[in-house]
Scaffold this motif. Structure first.
Motif, PDB file in Angstrom:
ATOM      1  N   THR A 146      -1.937  -7.241  -5.152  1.00 59.27           N
ATOM      2  CA  THR A 146      -1.381  -6.259  -6.088  1.00 59.27           C
ATOM      3  C   THR A 146      -0.843  -4.999  -5.406  1.00 59.27           C
ATOM      4  N   LEU A 147      -1.647  -4.370  -4.550  1.00 58.77           N
ATOM      5  CA  LEU A 147      -1.250  -3.065  -3.995  1.00 58.77           C
ATOM      6  C   LEU A 147       0.064  -3.094  -3.214  1.00 58.77           C
ATOM      7  N   PRO A 148       0.291  -4.041  -2.304  1.00 59.95           N
ATOM      8  CA  PRO A 148       1.577  -4.037  -1.586  1.00 59.95           C
ATOM      9  C   PRO A 148       2.780  -4.250  -2.492  1.00 59.95           C
ATOM     10  N   GLN A 149       2.577  -4.863  -3.688  1.00 59.80           N
ATOM     11  CA  GLN A 149       3.697  -5.019  -4.613  1.00 59.80           C
ATOM     12  C   GLN A 149       3.981  -3.722  -5.366  1.00 59.80           C
ATOM     13  N   ASP A 151       3.578  -0.702  -3.754  1.00 66.42           N
ATOM     14  CA  ASP A 151       4.244   0.092  -2.715  1.00 66.42           C
ATOM     15  C   ASP A 151       3.973  -0.564  -1.363  1.00 66.42           C
ATOM     16  N   SER A 152       5.001  -0.731  -0.567  1.00 63.37           N
ATOM     17  CA  SER A 152       4.847  -1.350   0.756  1.00 63.37           C
ATOM     18  C   SER A 152       3.971  -0.512   1.675  1.00 63.37           C
ATOM     19  N   TRP A 153       3.719   0.740   1.298  1.00 60.26           N
ATOM     20  CA  TRP A 153       2.846   1.614   2.099  1.00 60.26           C
ATOM     21  C   TRP A 153       1.465   1.001   2.254  1.00 60.26           C
ATOM     22  N   PHE A 154       1.024   0.207   1.252  1.00 63.01           N
ATOM     23  CA  PHE A 154      -0.311  -0.385   1.295  1.00 63.01           C
ATOM     24  C   PHE A 154      -0.403  -1.590   2.228  1.00 63.01           C
ATOM     25  N   GLN A 155       0.739  -2.003   2.811  1.00 67.58           N
ATOM     26  CA  GLN A 155       0.706  -3.057   3.827  1.00 67.58           C
ATOM     27  C   GLN A 155       0.492  -2.386   5.176  1.00 67.58           C
ATOM     28  N   PHE A 156      -0.776  -2.127   5.516  1.00 64.86           N
ATOM     29  CA  PHE A 156      -1.112  -1.384   6.728  1.00 64.86           C
ATOM     30  C   PHE A 156      -0.971  -2.236   7.990  1.00 64.86           C
ATOM     31  N   VAL A 157      -1.121  -3.542   7.852  1.00 66.37           N
ATOM     32  CA  VAL A 157      -1.056  -4.441   9.006  1.00 66.37           C
ATOM     33  C   VAL A 157       0.304  -5.124   9.019  1.00 66.37           C
ATOM     34  N   GLY A 158       1.132  -4.777  10.003  1.00 68.51           N
ATOM     35  CA  GLY A 158       2.462  -5.369  10.092  1.00 68.51           C
ATOM     36  C   GLY A 158       3.319  -4.993   8.903  1.00 68.51           C
ATOM     37  N   ASP A 159       4.350  -5.789   8.669  1.00 74.34           N
ATOM     38  CA  ASP A 159       5.246  -5.529   7.543  1.00 74.34           C
ATOM     39  C   ASP A 159       5.112  -6.594   6.454  1.00 74.34           C
ATOM     40  N   GLY A 313       3.642 -14.327  -8.164  1.00 74.22           N
ATOM     41  CA  GLY A 313       2.683 -14.482  -9.252  1.00 74.22           C
ATOM     42  C   GLY A 313       2.970 -13.627 -10.465  1.00 74.22           C
ATOM     43  N   LEU A 314       1.905 -13.283 -11.170  1.00 70.14           N
ATOM     44  CA  LEU A 314       2.032 -12.516 -12.408  1.00 70.14           C
ATOM     45  C   LEU A 314       2.538 -11.103 -12.130  1.00 70.14           C
ATOM     46  N   GLN A 315       2.261 -10.598 -10.940  1.00 66.66           N
ATOM     47  CA  GLN A 315       2.790  -9.284 -10.565  1.00 66.66           C
ATOM     48  C   GLN A 315       4.316  -9.299 -10.577  1.00 66.66           C
ATOM     49  N   TYR A 316       4.888 -10.380 -10.061  1.00 67.71           N
ATOM     50  CA  TYR A 316       6.353 -10.515 -10.074  1.00 67.71           C
ATOM     51  C   TYR A 316       6.886 -10.541 -11.501  1.00 67.71           C
ATOM     52  N   VAL A 317       6.199 -11.282 -12.377  1.00 67.69           N
ATOM     53  CA  VAL A 317       6.648 -11.386 -13.777  1.00 67.69           C
ATOM     54  C   VAL A 317       6.670 -10.016 -14.430  1.00 67.69           C
ATOM     55  N   VAL A 318       5.609  -9.242 -14.238  1.00 67.71           N
ATOM     56  CA  VAL A 318       5.509  -7.921 -14.871  1.00 67.71           C
ATOM     57  C   VAL A 318       6.603  -6.992 -14.371  1.00 67.71           C
ATOM     58  N   LEU A 319       6.805  -6.956 -13.054  1.00 67.31           N
ATOM     59  CA  LEU A 319       7.824  -6.066 -12.491  1.00 67.31           C
ATOM     60  C   LEU A 319       9.229  -6.513 -12.891  1.00 67.31           C
ATOM     61  N   ILE A 329       2.845   0.745 -13.670  1.00 61.57           N
ATOM     62  CA  ILE A 329       1.730   1.319 -14.445  1.00 61.57           C
ATOM     63  C   ILE A 329       0.716   0.228 -14.759  1.00 61.57           C
ATOM     64  N   PHE A 330       1.206  -0.936 -15.183  1.00 65.92           N
ATOM     65  CA  PHE A 330       0.304  -2.044 -15.479  1.00 65.92           C
ATOM     66  C   PHE A 330      -0.387  -2.553 -14.212  1.00 65.92           C
ATOM     67  N   LEU A 331       0.329  -2.552 -13.110  1.00 61.22           N
ATOM     68  CA  LEU A 331      -0.286  -3.021 -11.861  1.00 61.22           C
ATOM     69  C   LEU A 331      -1.391  -2.076 -11.400  1.00 61.22           C
ATOM     70  N   TRP A 332      -1.226  -0.782 -11.658  1.00 61.86           N
ATOM     71  CA  TRP A 332      -2.314   0.152 -11.339  1.00 61.86           C
ATOM     72  C   TRP A 332      -3.537  -0.131 -12.219  1.00 61.86           C
ATOM     73  N   CYS A 333      -3.305  -0.543 -13.445  1.00 62.23           N
ATOM     74  CA  CYS A 333      -4.421  -0.939 -14.314  1.00 62.23           C
ATOM     75  C   CYS A 333      -5.118  -2.188 -13.768  1.00 62.23           C
ATOM     76  N   VAL A 334      -4.333  -3.078 -13.152  1.00 61.93           N
ATOM     77  CA  VAL A 334      -4.919  -4.252 -12.506  1.00 61.93           C
ATOM     78  C   VAL A 334      -5.804  -3.819 -11.343  1.00 61.93           C
ATOM     79  N   VAL A 335      -5.358  -2.830 -10.582  1.00 60.62           N
ATOM     80  CA  VAL A 335      -6.174  -2.310  -9.470  1.00 60.62           C
ATOM     81  C   VAL A 335      -7.503  -1.776  -9.993  1.00 60.62           C
ATOM     82  N   ILE A 336      -7.466  -1.072 -11.127  1.00 64.18           N
ATOM     83  CA  ILE A 336      -8.703  -0.568 -11.733  1.00 64.18           C
ATOM     84  C   ILE A 336      -9.594  -1.735 -12.144  1.00 64.18           C
TER      85      ILE A 336
END
Length: 532
Positions: A146-149, A151-159, A313-319, A329-336
């Motif tokens: 979820t997080l890298p989708q 923002d790419s900032w959350f992909q700390f290892v490589g790209d 996955g479902l993240q792609y569908v939502v975005l 906003i919904f993806l942040w709710c998924v993180v919670i």
């Protein structure tokens, strides 16, 4: 003025505080199992419901493995959702009867012990405890999906394009989440319950809102979704049915953990009444809300043939459907939702380890069963489970198929632990030795058929999930027999190795530790006779 009424205005509702008589009855029920009350009863109705539903976690499970279901079963994999619900409902109904009579910490362990004896109880508890640690790691991995989708900032290892980038980054994010959960759970059940309840409230609101938003963007009818198989299964001996059984893992992953509502029974008010209700409400709510999210997502996605359904996955569908702003906003709710799910899994594992330790069924039992006088919770199990969860992640840091392998093994072990409850319970029913608590939840004459279906379902699904499929256990790289049979090997080593230790070492020392044993008040000696 009492502490309970201080600060409450004349128009405020009366607080939900149980009477001293009810609390005493709860403690007496615990005493029947041989334990004295040590954990503080602070949790109410919503807390127990929230614990059950956050372990199931609608948003975590549906968003984590939607891609898997579509990849191996196409959109028609949706039918596995009601199938798994029907089977798990039979298990949950059996658990409701047990929760009404034995609302105790480490519920699966104590239920297996009461139904099948100390040896079955130990094996059930050991399987469930190990599975909980693996589940903790499996759920923590959901951050990576979820997080890298967002923002790419959350992909700390490589790209993210490297072979092992996603797996390594998943371990990093998962470790941070488990460390957070360890600290929160170590500080006591009240802090965990407050964060968990707030998170569940947000998750439920977000889930209902997501259903509404997806419904507003529907582009096709359900018939075109529920019959679309992508032609999968053509190369299998069982045809599409074989593909469907593989895809059913995506649904099986979500609908378990409802026993958590009872595992917090020693910290809840009136658990014999509230725990069965919480179990059923959590399971039914998850089925209805999760099923609608999956169905409407498939009906709303612009392109049902898009390859991203099997990768994003479902993240792609939502975005893709709702746009980047609303979608994020919904993806942040998924993180919670993922966060509170980890908290609930961790909390359940702590109670299970505590329950086994106070029976001296684990090494260093007195240390593991010690309740902190400051935090009113077993702190050592909280730390130990967190450390093991991180170790499981680190071991798999360079495994690209880390998601499906860890998830599969965790589910199978929990299904087996459930079987070690429902199986012995069925034997007791057939012998006429099972008697539900009077005046509490009971299945009546439906108890036997429900119990039979629960056992058959648990056995069949365990075999299905453990089946040595290359696409699950050896999806990438060279094919090795030990990877294909990884579930049987890992679970066999855990079960046989653990039980061997118990049989030859620990079983000779088992029994409720003195500091945890319930002591009945002795009757005073009779007065001396005054007769001459």
């Amino acid at each position: 003025m009492s502490a309970e009424t201080a600060g409450r205005g004349p128009g405020d509702p009366e607080p939900d505080i149980p009477s001293r008589t009810q609390t005493q009855q709860d403690d007496d029920a615990l005493g029947e199992l041989g334990y004295r009350p040590e954990l503080k009863r602070t949790l109410g109705n919503f807390h127990t419901f929230a614990a059950g539903i956050s372990y199931i976690s609608i948003l975590t499970g549906t968003f984590q493995l939607f891609y898997f279901g579509v990849s191996f079963g196409g959109p028609a994999y949706w039918w596995s959702w009601p199938m798994v619900f029907a089977g798990q409902l039979m298990v949950a109904l059996c658990f409701c009867e047990l929760a009404a009579r034995y609302p105790v910490a480490g519920s699966v362990y104590n239920w297996a012990k009461t139904m099948g004896g100390p040896h079955v109880g130990w094996l059930g508890g050991w399987m469930m405890m190990t599975a909980t640690m693996v589940t903790l790691s499996a759920v923590a991995l959901a951050y990576q999906i979820t997080l890298p989708q967002i923002d790419s900032w959350f992909q700390f290892v490589g790209d993210g394009s490297g072979k092992n980038d996603a797996a390594a980054n998943a371990v990093l994010l998962g470790t941070m989440l488990i460390l957070f959960s360890t600290v929160v759970n170590a500080f006591g059940v009240q802090l965990m319950a407050r964060i968990n309840s707030a998170g569940v409230f947000i998750e439920l609101i977000a889930a209902v809102a997501l259903i509404i938003f997806l419904a507003a963007h529907i582009t096709r009818g359900p018939s075109s979704v529920l019959t679309e198989t992508y032609g999968l299964g053509g190369d299998q001996s069982l045809g599409y049915f074989g593909a469907f059984l593989t895809a059913s893992l995506a649904s099986a992953y979500v609908m378990y953990g409802f026993d958590t509502a009872s595992s917090l029974g020693e910290e809840s008010h009136n658990p014999s009444r509230n725990a069965p209700r919480a179990i059923l409400r959590a399971l039914v709510a998850s089925f209805l809300i999760g099923g609608l999210i999956l169905l409407f997502a498939l009906m709303a996605v612009p392109d049902l043939e898009a390859e991203e359904l099997s990768s994003g996955g479902l993240q792609y569908v939502v975005l893709e459907t709702l746009g980047s702003t609303i979608g994020e906003i919904f993806l942040w709710c998924v993180v919670i939702a993922i966060t509170v799910c980890v908290l609930a899994v961790h909390a359940a594992g702590i109670r299970l380890m505590f329950a086994m330790a106070r029976d001296n069924n684990l090494p260093a039992g007195s240390v593991l069963a010690r309740v902190s006088p400051r935090f009113q919770t077993p702190v050592v199990p909280a730390v130990l489970i967190g450390v093991v969860g991180v170790v499981i992640l680190v071991i798999n840091i360079n495994q690209p198929q880390i998601f499906s392998v860890i998830t599969s093994i965790a589910i199978i072990m929990i299904y087996l632990a459930y079987l070690l409850v429902t199986g012995p319970m069925l034997i007791k029913r057939l012998r006429g030795d099972w008697h539900p608590a009077e005046g509490s939840f009971t299945l009546g004459r439906f108890g036997l058929p429900v119990n039979i279906v629960a056992v058959l379902w648990g056995a069949a699904m365990s075999i299905n999930l453990a089946w040595p499929r290359a696409e699950v256990y050896n999806a990438t790289g060279p094919q090795h027999w030990y990877l294909r049979w990884g579930a049987f090997l890992f679970i066999g080593i855990v079960a046989l190795g653990g039980f061997a230790y118990y049989w030859f070492v620990q079983r000779h020392n088992t029994g409720v530790l003195d500091e945890h044993r319930f002591e009945t008040a002795e009757a005073p000696p009779p007065p001396p006779s005054s007769a001459p």
